[in-house]
Design an enzyme around this catalytic site. Structure first.
Site, mmCIF file in Angstrom:
data_model
loop_
_atom_site.group_PDB
_atom_site.id
_atom_site.type_symbol
_atom_site.label_atom_id
_atom_site.label_comp_id
_atom_site.label_asym_id
_atom_site.label_seq_id
_atom_site.Cartn_x
_atom_site.Cartn_y
_atom_site.Cartn_z
ATOM 1 C CE1 TYR A 143 -8.040 8.944 -0.739
ATOM 2 C CE2 TYR A 143 -7.046 6.909 -1.507
ATOM 3 C CZ TYR A 143 -7.652 7.641 -0.507
ATOM 4 O OH TYR A 143 -7.874 7.071 0.725
ATOM 5 C CG ASP A 238 0.216 7.820 -5.004
ATOM 6 O OD1 ASP A 238 0.408 6.598 -5.161
ATOM 7 O OD2 ASP A 238 -0.694 8.287 -4.293
ATOM 8 C CE LYS A 266 -4.273 0.662 -4.349
ATOM 9 N NZ LYS A 266 -5.373 0.585 -3.417
HETATM 10 N N1 HOZ Z 1 -9.179 3.994 -1.789
HETATM 11 C C1 HOZ Z 1 -9.351 2.735 -2.410
HETATM 12 C C2 HOZ Z 1 -9.720 2.866 -3.821
HETATM 13 N N2 HOZ Z 1 -8.986 3.761 -4.598
HETATM 14 C C3 HOZ Z 1 -10.410 1.938 -1.734
HETATM 15 C C4 HOZ Z 1 -9.847 1.157 -0.652
HETATM 16 C C5 HOZ Z 1 -10.820 0.097 -0.114
HETATM 17 O O1 HOZ Z 1 -12.000 0.366 0.023
HETATM 18 O O2 HOZ Z 1 -10.353 -0.974 0.169
#
Ligand code: HOZ
Length: 426
Positions: A143, A238, A266
């Site tokens: 992802y 990534d 993050k």
């Molecule tokens: N895409 C995020 C987890 N891999 C979730 C982001 C969120 O819900 O804050």
């Protein structure tokens, strides 16, 4: 009696699609009702009804020092007093750029953005401009945020909700993205052969952490490096999740493979919205105003976000956070493995430092197909069993668990006991 969370859920569902601002939070695949959080401190969070949880989501990895660490909160407060946003270069941008380049030597130059999505999206644009090619290779289940070129066979919420390739992405865009099974270097080789001079970049999470958690096989990353170099394509890591978490220099330090570009996020925002992308100078110099690739942002390099991120990173280094996270992670693994062994179920436990995942399937799991063998109903029951015992894991089999430096041995022991009981109920 209706809980405050239930009231908020009802109101949210009227005004926010699905009641949430990011899909995984909706609890769709684990059942039960989501809760609204009121506050967090250290490894704990409290919901609006006063229930307490030991949290293993940690803002999906951003909160590596736990919630509301004093040093970070103070740095944000100090920065806020001096101004919230200027849209004019501020000194923290230089400090952050220097720190990132020092800790990740593959990066000569770096640009700050506001999210991991912006970071990966900009890497793709840059790679296309630099190589003069259009196609990209990604890997099933990896992802990279929600930009159009990357929403093909993707992980995280898209996978959780059974739509790994999004509607709304024009066919012509999706056709430029080739998604391959992770850990299959042969297929990558063949794809390069079939698309001579057509591939701009290979992008991947060096450690996939959005379809559960699994690892690159020995030599997979170096094979990708070689294929990219031989074929004139760029290798993009990534490291939005792994950067500055699995080691000071991220996954690229652990595996000793140097990407051309890296996407970050993050942790470098200390809990505020931030992303960054960087890499070789000759590629980064293609960016406007030096080069022809446009990329911009009003809040890019925001002083609050950078104050939070810089303070978090420096604090991590000061306390040798990576060693500490490995110790806490090892303790977690010990409890988890013991509980799994006694439960005699088909569970595969993966951990690297402070990242972990329990797949409800037999191993080995080395790709998305393996992760998808998981028994999702069993995961959902396990999740609920832990939640009612005050342990908050990510509400999806296809996410990763995050340990912070604030998790104490007592937290881990309590988590181990809860996991044992929850597994015992399955
Ligand atoms: N895409 C995020 C987890 N891999 C979730 C982001 C969120 O819900 O804050």
């Amino acid at each position: 009696m209706t809980s405050r969370s239930s009231e908020l859920v009802a109101r949210a569902q009227k005004r926010i699609p699905g009641g949430v601002n990011s899909p995984v939070r909706a609890f769709r695949n684990v059942g039960g009702e989501l809760f609204f959080v009121a506050r967090g401190e250290g490894a704990r969070i409290w919901d609006v009804d006063g229930n307490e949880y030991i949290d293993y989501v940690g803002s999906w990895g951003a909160a590596i020092l736990g919630h509301a660490p004093k040093v970070v909160v103070e740095a944000v407060r100090d920065a806020a007093i001096r101004g919230l946003s200027f849209g004019i270069p501020n000194p923290l941008e230089v400090e952050m750029a220097e720190l990132i380049c020092e800790w990740m030597p593959s990066i000569d130059k770096v640009r700050m953005v506001n999210s991991g999505t912006e970071a990966t999206m900009s890497c793709i644009r840059l790679a296309r401009a630099f190589t003069g090619r259009d196609k990209i290779i990604k890997f099933d289940g990896c992802y990279h945020g929600h930009a159009d070129p990357l929403l093909v066979k993707t992980g995280s919420g898209a996978l959780t909700h059974g739509r790994p390739s999004s509607a709304g992405v024009p066919r012509a865009f999706a056709d430029l993205t080739i998604s391959l099974p992770f850990n299959n270097a042969d297929l990558v080789r063949k794809t390069f052969q079939k698309n001579k001079n057509g591939i701009a970049a290979v992008i991947l999470e060096a450690i996939p952490a959005n379809a559960g958690l699994y690892f690159p096989r020995e030599n997979f990353l170096s094979a990708l490096r070689e294929e990219c170099t031989t074929n004139g394509a760029l290798l993009i890591f990534d490291e939005v999740i792994t950067g500055f978490r699995v080691a000071r220099g991220g996954a690229q330090e652990i595996y000793g493979v140097k990407p051309d570009l890296t996407a970050l996020g993050k942790i470098i925002g200390g809990g505020l919205p931030v992303g960054a992308f960087g890499g070789r100078a000759e590629i980064m110099d293609q960016l406007s105003p030096d080069g022809p690739v446009y990329q911009a942002g009003t809040l890019s390099g925001n002083p609050l976000a950078l104050a939070a991120g810089l303070t978090q990173l420096r604090e991590l280094a000061r306390i040798n956070g990576w060693k500490l996270l490995e110790e806490i992670g090892a303790q977690f693994e010990e409890f988890a493995q013991a509980a799994i062994k006694d439960a005699t179920l088909n569970i595969t436990f993966h951990r690297l430092g402070s990242l972990f995942c329990l797949f409800f399937a037999e191993g080995p799991i080395v790709d998305l197909a393996g992760a998808q063998r998981s028994d999702l109903k069993m995961f959902a029951r396990f999740f609920q069993g832990c939640l009612k015992r005050g342990i908050y894991f990510a509400p999806s089999q296809f996410e990763t668990g995050f340990i912070s430096t604030a998790h104490t041995p007592e937290d881990i022991e309590r988590t181990g006991a809860a996991m044992r009981e929850a597994l015992g109920e399955l």
